[in-house]
Every structure is written in structure tokens, then in C-alpha cells.
Write a protein that holds these residues in place. Structure first.
Motif, PDB file in Angstrom:
ATOM      1  N   SER A 222       0.802  -1.221   0.000  1.00  0.00           N
ATOM      2  CA  SER A 222       0.000   0.000   0.000  1.00  0.00           C
ATOM      3  C   SER A 222       0.835   1.270   0.000  1.00  0.00           C
ATOM      4  CB  SER A 222      -0.930   0.019   1.223  1.00  0.00           C
ATOM      5  OG  SER A 222      -1.841  -1.055   1.183  1.00  0.00           O
ATOM      6  N   PHE A 223       1.937   1.274   0.763  1.00  0.00           N
ATOM      7  CA  PHE A 223       2.674   2.519   0.973  1.00  0.00           C
ATOM      8  C   PHE A 223       4.035   2.580   0.280  1.00  0.00           C
ATOM      9  CE2 PHE A 223      -0.404   2.574   4.405  1.00  0.00           C
ATOM     10  CZ  PHE A 223      -0.834   3.887   4.370  1.00  0.00           C
ATOM     11  N   TYR A 224       4.640   1.423  -0.007  1.00  0.00           N
ATOM     12  CA  TYR A 224       5.954   1.467  -0.662  1.00  0.00           C
ATOM     13  C   TYR A 224       5.883   2.116  -2.048  1.00  0.00           C
ATOM     14  CZ  TYR A 224      10.788   0.139  -1.572  1.00  0.00           C
ATOM     15  OH  TYR A 224      12.142   0.170  -1.822  1.00  0.00           O
ATOM     16  N   PRO A 225       4.802   1.891  -2.852  1.00  0.00           N
ATOM     17  CA  PRO A 225       4.709   2.611  -4.128  1.00  0.00           C
ATOM     18  C   PRO A 225       4.706   4.132  -3.961  1.00  0.00           C
ATOM     19  CG  PRO A 225       3.203   0.752  -4.139  1.00  0.00           C
ATOM     20  CD  PRO A 225       3.743   0.866  -2.741  1.00  0.00           C
ATOM     21  N   ILE A 226       4.072   4.631  -2.891  1.00  0.00           N
ATOM     22  CA  ILE A 226       4.073   6.073  -2.632  1.00  0.00           C
ATOM     23  C   ILE A 226       5.493   6.541  -2.327  1.00  0.00           C
ATOM     24  CG2 ILE A 226       3.268   7.879  -1.063  1.00  0.00           C
ATOM     25  CD1 ILE A 226       0.677   6.325  -0.737  1.00  0.00           C
ATOM     26  N   HIS A 227       6.194   5.780  -1.476  1.00  0.00           N
ATOM     27  CA  HIS A 227       7.580   6.110  -1.139  1.00  0.00           C
ATOM     28  C   HIS A 227       8.444   6.135  -2.392  1.00  0.00           C
ATOM     29  CE1 HIS A 227      11.597   5.850   0.614  1.00  0.00           C
ATOM     30  NE2 HIS A 227      11.783   4.714  -0.045  1.00  0.00           N
ATOM     31  N   LEU A 228       8.236   5.171  -3.265  1.00  0.00           N
ATOM     32  CA  LEU A 228       9.051   5.079  -4.476  1.00  0.00           C
ATOM     33  C   LEU A 228       8.805   6.264  -5.401  1.00  0.00           C
ATOM     34  CD1 LEU A 228      11.072   2.965  -5.633  1.00  0.00           C
ATOM     35  CD2 LEU A 228       9.200   2.141  -7.062  1.00  0.00           C
ATOM     36  N   THR A 229       7.536   6.633  -5.603  1.00  0.00           N
ATOM     37  CA  THR A 229       7.234   7.756  -6.504  1.00  0.00           C
ATOM     38  C   THR A 229       7.672   9.096  -5.912  1.00  0.00           C
ATOM     39  OG1 THR A 229       4.964   7.869  -5.619  1.00  0.00           O
ATOM     40  CG2 THR A 229       5.303   6.586  -7.631  1.00  0.00           C
ATOM     41  N   GLU A 230       7.667   9.206  -4.571  1.00  0.00           N
ATOM     42  CA  GLU A 230       8.087  10.451  -3.926  1.00  0.00           C
ATOM     43  C   GLU A 230       9.609  10.608  -3.924  1.00  0.00           C
ATOM     44  OE1 GLU A 230       4.409  11.332  -0.818  1.00  0.00           O
ATOM     45  OE2 GLU A 230       6.237  10.343  -0.083  1.00  0.00           O
ATOM     46  N   THR A 231      10.333   9.506  -4.171  1.00  0.00           N
ATOM     47  CA  THR A 231      11.799   9.565  -4.195  1.00  0.00           C
ATOM     48  C   THR A 231      12.344   9.425  -5.619  1.00  0.00           C
ATOM     49  OG1 THR A 231      11.848   7.180  -3.677  1.00  0.00           O
ATOM     50  CG2 THR A 231      12.096   8.730  -1.838  1.00  0.00           C
ATOM     51  N   GLY A 232      11.506   9.779  -6.603  1.00  0.00           N
ATOM     52  CA  GLY A 232      11.975   9.822  -7.985  1.00  0.00           C
ATOM     53  C   GLY A 232      11.531   8.682  -8.871  1.00  0.00           C
ATOM     54  N   GLY A 233      10.796   7.716  -8.325  1.00  0.00           N
ATOM     55  CA  GLY A 233      10.331   6.591  -9.123  1.00  0.00           C
ATOM     56  C   GLY A 233       9.129   6.961  -9.976  1.00  0.00           C
ATOM     57  N   THR A 234       8.792   6.096 -10.922  1.00  0.00           N
ATOM     58  CA  THR A 234       7.665   6.324 -11.815  1.00  0.00           C
ATOM     59  C   THR A 234       6.678   5.170 -11.699  1.00  0.00           C
ATOM     60  OG1 THR A 234       8.670   5.147 -13.674  1.00  0.00           O
ATOM     61  CG2 THR A 234       9.201   7.492 -13.431  1.00  0.00           C
ATOM     62  N   SER A 235       5.526   5.290 -12.384  1.00  0.00           N
ATOM     63  CA  SER A 235       4.563   4.198 -12.385  1.00  0.00           C
ATOM     64  C   SER A 235       5.165   2.944 -13.010  1.00  0.00           C
ATOM     65  CB  SER A 235       3.296   4.611 -13.146  1.00  0.00           C
ATOM     66  OG  SER A 235       3.586   4.905 -14.495  1.00  0.00           O
ATOM     67  N   SER A 236       6.069   3.120 -13.981  1.00  0.00           N
ATOM     68  CA  SER A 236       6.736   1.964 -14.591  1.00  0.00           C
ATOM     69  C   SER A 236       7.632   1.251 -13.579  1.00  0.00           C
ATOM     70  CB  SER A 236       7.563   2.413 -15.804  1.00  0.00           C
ATOM     71  OG  SER A 236       6.732   2.914 -16.817  1.00  0.00           O
ATOM     72  N   ASN A 237       8.324   2.026 -12.719  1.00  0.00           N
ATOM     73  CA  ASN A 237       9.145   1.427 -11.661  1.00  0.00           C
ATOM     74  C   ASN A 237       8.292   0.641 -10.687  1.00  0.00           C
ATOM     75  OD1 ASN A 237      11.158   4.427 -11.598  1.00  0.00           O
ATOM     76  ND2 ASN A 237      11.615   2.492 -12.625  1.00  0.00           N
ATOM     77  N   VAL A 238       7.151   1.232 -10.300  1.00  0.00           N
ATOM     78  CA  VAL A 238       6.232   0.544  -9.392  1.00  0.00           C
ATOM     79  C   VAL A 238       5.753  -0.752 -10.030  1.00  0.00           C
ATOM     80  CG1 VAL A 238       3.992   0.666  -8.238  1.00  0.00           C
ATOM     81  CG2 VAL A 238       5.473   2.674  -8.277  1.00  0.00           C
ATOM     82  N   GLY A 239       5.338  -0.674 -11.288  1.00  0.00           N
ATOM     83  CA  GLY A 239       4.860  -1.858 -11.982  1.00  0.00           C
ATOM     84  C   GLY A 239       5.928  -2.923 -12.105  1.00  0.00           C
ATOM     85  N   LEU A 240       7.172  -2.516 -12.321  1.00  0.00           N
ATOM     86  CA  LEU A 240       8.270  -3.466 -12.469  1.00  0.00           C
ATOM     87  C   LEU A 240       8.555  -4.200 -11.155  1.00  0.00           C
ATOM     88  CD1 LEU A 240      10.308  -4.583 -14.464  1.00  0.00           C
ATOM     89  CD2 LEU A 240      11.887  -2.746 -13.813  1.00  0.00           C
ATOM     90  N   ILE A 241       8.513  -3.479 -10.037  1.00  0.00           N
ATOM     91  CA  ILE A 241       8.741  -4.114  -8.739  1.00  0.00           C
ATOM     92  C   ILE A 241       7.652  -5.130  -8.439  1.00  0.00           C
ATOM     93  CG2 ILE A 241       8.746  -3.722  -6.239  1.00  0.00           C
ATOM     94  CD1 ILE A 241      10.151  -1.086  -6.764  1.00  0.00           C
ATOM     95  N   VAL A 242       6.395  -4.734  -8.644  1.00  0.00           N
ATOM     96  CA  VAL A 242       5.287  -5.653  -8.379  1.00  0.00           C
ATOM     97  C   VAL A 242       5.340  -6.836  -9.331  1.00  0.00           C
ATOM     98  CG1 VAL A 242       2.782  -5.864  -8.221  1.00  0.00           C
ATOM     99  CG2 VAL A 242       3.891  -3.749  -7.504  1.00  0.00           C
ATOM    100  N   PHE A 243       5.767  -6.593 -10.575  1.00  0.00           N
ATOM    101  CA  PHE A 243       5.922  -7.676 -11.555  1.00  0.00           C
ATOM    102  C   PHE A 243       6.949  -8.691 -11.074  1.00  0.00           C
ATOM    103  CE2 PHE A 243       8.454  -9.315 -15.127  1.00  0.00           C
ATOM    104  CZ  PHE A 243       7.480 -10.053 -15.789  1.00  0.00           C
ATOM    105  N   VAL A 244       8.086  -8.212 -10.604  1.00  0.00           N
ATOM    106  CA  VAL A 244       9.143  -9.113 -10.122  1.00  0.00           C
ATOM    107  C   VAL A 244       8.661  -9.895  -8.898  1.00  0.00           C
ATOM    108  CG1 VAL A 244      11.442  -9.181  -9.066  1.00  0.00           C
ATOM    109  CG2 VAL A 244      11.035  -7.765 -11.082  1.00  0.00           C
ATOM    110  N   CYS A 245       7.948  -9.203  -7.992  1.00  0.00           N
ATOM    111  CA  CYS A 245       7.409  -9.886  -6.809  1.00  0.00           C
ATOM    112  C   CYS A 245       6.466 -11.014  -7.226  1.00  0.00           C
ATOM    113  CB  CYS A 245       6.659  -8.889  -5.918  1.00  0.00           C
ATOM    114  SG  CYS A 245       7.712  -7.746  -5.000  1.00  0.00           S
ATOM    115  N   ALA A 246       5.571 -10.701  -8.145  1.00  0.00           N
ATOM    116  CA  ALA A 246       4.617 -11.710  -8.599  1.00  0.00           C
ATOM    117  C   ALA A 246       5.319 -12.830  -9.358  1.00  0.00           C
ATOM    118  CB  ALA A 246       3.546 -11.054  -9.462  1.00  0.00           C
ATOM    119  N   LEU A 247       6.296 -12.479 -10.188  1.00  0.00           N
ATOM    120  CA  LEU A 247       7.044 -13.475 -10.961  1.00  0.00           C
ATOM    121  C   LEU A 247       7.737 -14.479 -10.039  1.00  0.00           C
ATOM    122  CD1 LEU A 247       7.805 -14.063 -13.974  1.00  0.00           C
ATOM    123  CD2 LEU A 247       9.940 -12.829 -13.525  1.00  0.00           C
TER     124      LEU A 247
END
Length: 385
Positions: A222-247
Motif C-alpha cells: 500500500s505505501f511502498y509505491p508512494i515512497h518510491l514515486t516520492e523519491t523519484g520513481g515512476t509508475s513503470s518502476n512501481v509496476g516493475l517491482i510488483v511484476f518481479v514480486c509476482a514473478l
């Protein structure tokens, strides 16, 4: 195990589509609300209150499923209701409007995963395919969806409920093709069955350590994506992390049946607890995107082990006439702690201490819970000698 028989393709497809919905909803809902002008505290309050109200009806859905003439019809109703409700997120704005819509949507959507697992286990019972192979469909759907959606959203999160509702309508339609699973047809379950469930100390201990995992995992997703986008990450970065977790879940789900059969639930859960605690503590300090992705590969060990072991134990140790109710009781306990009791508190703690620090705290708590579960296992073995 007999290996003959047609592969249950429609059941597999249900998991692909429904977990694609979960990928969008769990990953991008908070970013959607953030884009609508809500802060972390209000986002946490929406999650907490909507889950609390939905809990009041969750056990009822489990009882209705057990007593229904055909269990499939209950899930069809829930998916259709959630699909229609999702479209109403575009009918207004503001904190109180989204709070109301969160409550209504959660009432329909929250019970679906638990009742779907119960339905799948009963369809597969005494058949040639184990649950882990079918659950792979969920992981595949989650992986592909979160990667593609993260890319196509391009930091614009307002369209997520069009995608969610469309997929939920599809889930309701696919259920028309599934083998019907019959309930009790209105008969009440034996009260003694519930007593045996509550006093099953081993199962309650398993649910306890799973509860600690779920609290931390809900916070992270719930909150790590917010942390990532607030520290320079993008929606693609968020999607990539969740993709790797699911993979990372794919090989574990493929092997989990054989691993549990060989090592037993206790050793699997203890190992998963240690790996998860270390993962969260490392991610609380990680800043390099490649390193974050590398550590995210260990997600599958914890998530798969905790969800599978409890489902497996309930399905093998609980009477058939209360399995859906038992699964729902487990889901209620997990939601009560992770979303209701900690939902609002997590939002406030994130504002006060920072998201990365809270991820580290949950790593420490996961290690402590694992130590307690290990002590319980040792104590129980000594009592039986």
C-alpha cells in the motif's frame, strides 16, 4: 496422484483475470486516491473504515456459500456487484465520497478471493491437479497485468476503475462455464465442528504468524509505491517491482505441494518468516533500483508459503460443511488486523516516521513472530513426547 484428466482451463482463467484485478487495485488504488488530492492519513482511514464495514458481512458470505445450493452463484453475485460499484468511483470526488465508495466496493470485492480459493479446492478435490498449479494462473495474471498497466498508465491513475470493472464483469461471465460446486442447500453446520476449529491450536498458531506477515505485506504493497514515486520513481518502476514480486511466486507455487509434503508446514513457515523479515529490513535501506528488484525476488517464498500452508491445513483438517466459513473466518482475522486495526495507524505512522523506516520495523516484527512460532512448535513437540 492420478495424472489423467482434462486440465481445468476455465478455473485457471478465472485466476488469471481475478488476480489481474488485484494487481491493479492493490498497487494503484492509493496512487489513484493520492491523485484525487487525499493525503496518506485519509488514504489509510479509507482503507481501515471500508475494511471494517466489509468485515461485518464477510462471515455472512462464507455461511451463505456453505449453505447455498450452488456455491458458484454466490461468487457470480459478488463479482457482478463489485464490477458495477467500481464504475461509480467516477461519479463524484472528495474524501467522504471516496470513503463511501470504498466501503461499498469492498463489501462486494473483499470476499471473492477467499471464496474462490474454497471453490477451487473443492473442484480439484480428489482430482489429478493440485491447487498450486491452478493458483499459478493468478500469479501469471498478476505479473502480466501489473507490468502492462504500469507502462500504459504512464503516471495517470484515474482510469484504473474502467479496467477493474471490465475484468470483474469477465470473471462473472467465466463462472457460467465452471463445474458447479454444491453446498448444503440451506442446512446448518454442526456446532461441534466450529468448536473443534477454534480449539485447533496448531491451526490458530499458523494463522497467527500469517497475520503478522499479512500486516507487513499490506503495508508494503500500500505505501511502498508512494515512497518510491516520492523519491523519484515512476509508475513503470512501481509496476516493475510488483511484476518481479509476482514473478517470484511462479516457481514456488509450482513446487509448494511437494515441498510441504516433504518438509511439513512448520519448517516451511519458519523458513518463509526468516526470509520475509530479512527482505523487509533490507528494502528499508535500499535505494538502488536494480538492488530493490533483486531483493523483491524473495517475495514469492513468503507470500506463497503463508497463503498455501493455511489453505492446505484448513482443507485437510476442517469438515467439508464449514470449509468456506472457516476460510472466511481466517480472511476476517487477517483483514481485521492488517486493514482495520493497522490501516489508519499505518497511515499516521508513515507521516510521522517515514515509509522506509516503517518497512524496517515490520521486518523486525516478522522475525520476532517467527521466533515465537518456532518456540510454539518446539513446545508442542515436547508435549506430545
Amino acid at each position: 496422484m492420478n495424472k489423467k484428466g482434462a486440465f481445468p482451463g476455465c478455473l485457471f482463467l478465472i485466476y488469471v483475470v481475478s488476480y489481474g484485478v488485484q494487481a491493479i487495485y492493490s498497487t494503484y488504488l492509493n496512487l489513484f486516491l493520492k491523485g484525487e488530492g487525499l493525503n496518506e492519513g485519509k488514504i489509510g482511514l479509507i482503507a481501515s473504515v471500508s475494511a471494517a464495514v466489509a468485515l461485518a458481512g464477510q462471515l455472512l458470505w462464507g455461511v451463505l456459500s456453505d449453505r447455498a445450493k450452488v456455491k458458484n452463484h454466490i461468487l457470480q453475485l459478488l463479482y457482478f456487484g463489485a464490477a458495477v460499484t467500481g464504475l461509480f468511483f467516477y461519479a463524484g470526488a472528495g474524501f467522504y465520497f471516496f470513503l463511501m465508495m470504498g466501503i461499498v466496493f469492498t463489501i462486494f470485492y473483499e470476499p471473492t478471493a477467499t471464496l474462490q480459493d474454497n471453490l477451487a479446492l473443492e473442484i480439484l478435490e480428489d482430482g489429478p491437479y493440485d491447487f498450486g498449479k491452478i493458483r499459478l494462473g493468478g500469479t501469471a495474471g498478476y505479473c502480466v497485468t501489473v507490468l502492462l498497466v504500469g507502462y500504459f498508465l504512464d503516471n495517470h491513475y484515474r482510469n484504473i476503475f474502467f479496467l477493474i470493472s471490465g475484468a470483474l464483469f469477465l470473471c462473472a461471465a467465466i463462472f457460467l462455464k465452471l463445474k458447479p460446486v454444491y453446498g448444503q442447500g440451506g442446512k446448518k453446520a454442526d456446532k461441534g465442528s466450529f468448536k473443534n476449529l477454534v480449539f485447533n491450536k496448531h491451526l490458530m498458531a499458523m494463522i497467527g504468524i500469517q497475520m503478522m506477515f499479512r500486516i507487513g505485506n499490506v503495508y508494503f504493497s500500500s505505501f511502498y509505491p508512494i515512497h518510491l514515486t516520492e523519491t523519484g520513481g515512476t509508475s513503470s518502476n512501481v509496476g516493475l517491482i510488483v511484476f518481479v514480486c509476482a514473478l517470484s511466486e511462479i516457481p514456488i507455487y509450482y513446487l509448494i505441494y511437494h515441498v510441504v509434503e516433504r518438509w511439513g508446514e512448520d519448517k516451511v513457515l519458519i523458513g518463509a518468516g526468516i526470509v520475509t523479515g530479512l527482505r523487509w529490513m533490507i528494502l528499508s535501506k535500499a535505494q538502488s533500483m536494480p538492488f530493490i528488484l533483486l531483493v523483491s525476488l524473495f517475495h514469492g517464498i513468503g507470500f506463497t508459503a503463508f497463503s498455501y500452508c493455511v489453505l492446505y491445513t484448513i482443507n485437510t483438517s476442517v469438515p467439508k460443511n464449514i470449509r468456506a466459513t472457516s476460510q472466511m473466518m481466517n480472511a476476517i482475522l487477517l483483514s481485521l488486523t492488517s486493514k482495520v486495526l493497522f490501516g489508519y495507524l499505518n497511515g499516521l505512522a508513515s507521516e510521522k516516521f517515514g515509509i522506509s523506516q516503517m518497512v524496517g520495523v515490520y521486518g523486525v516484527l516478522m522475525m520476532a513472530a517467527t521466533a515465537l512460532y518456532f518456540a510454539f512448535v518446539i513446545y508442542s513437540k515436547k508435549r506430545t513426547v
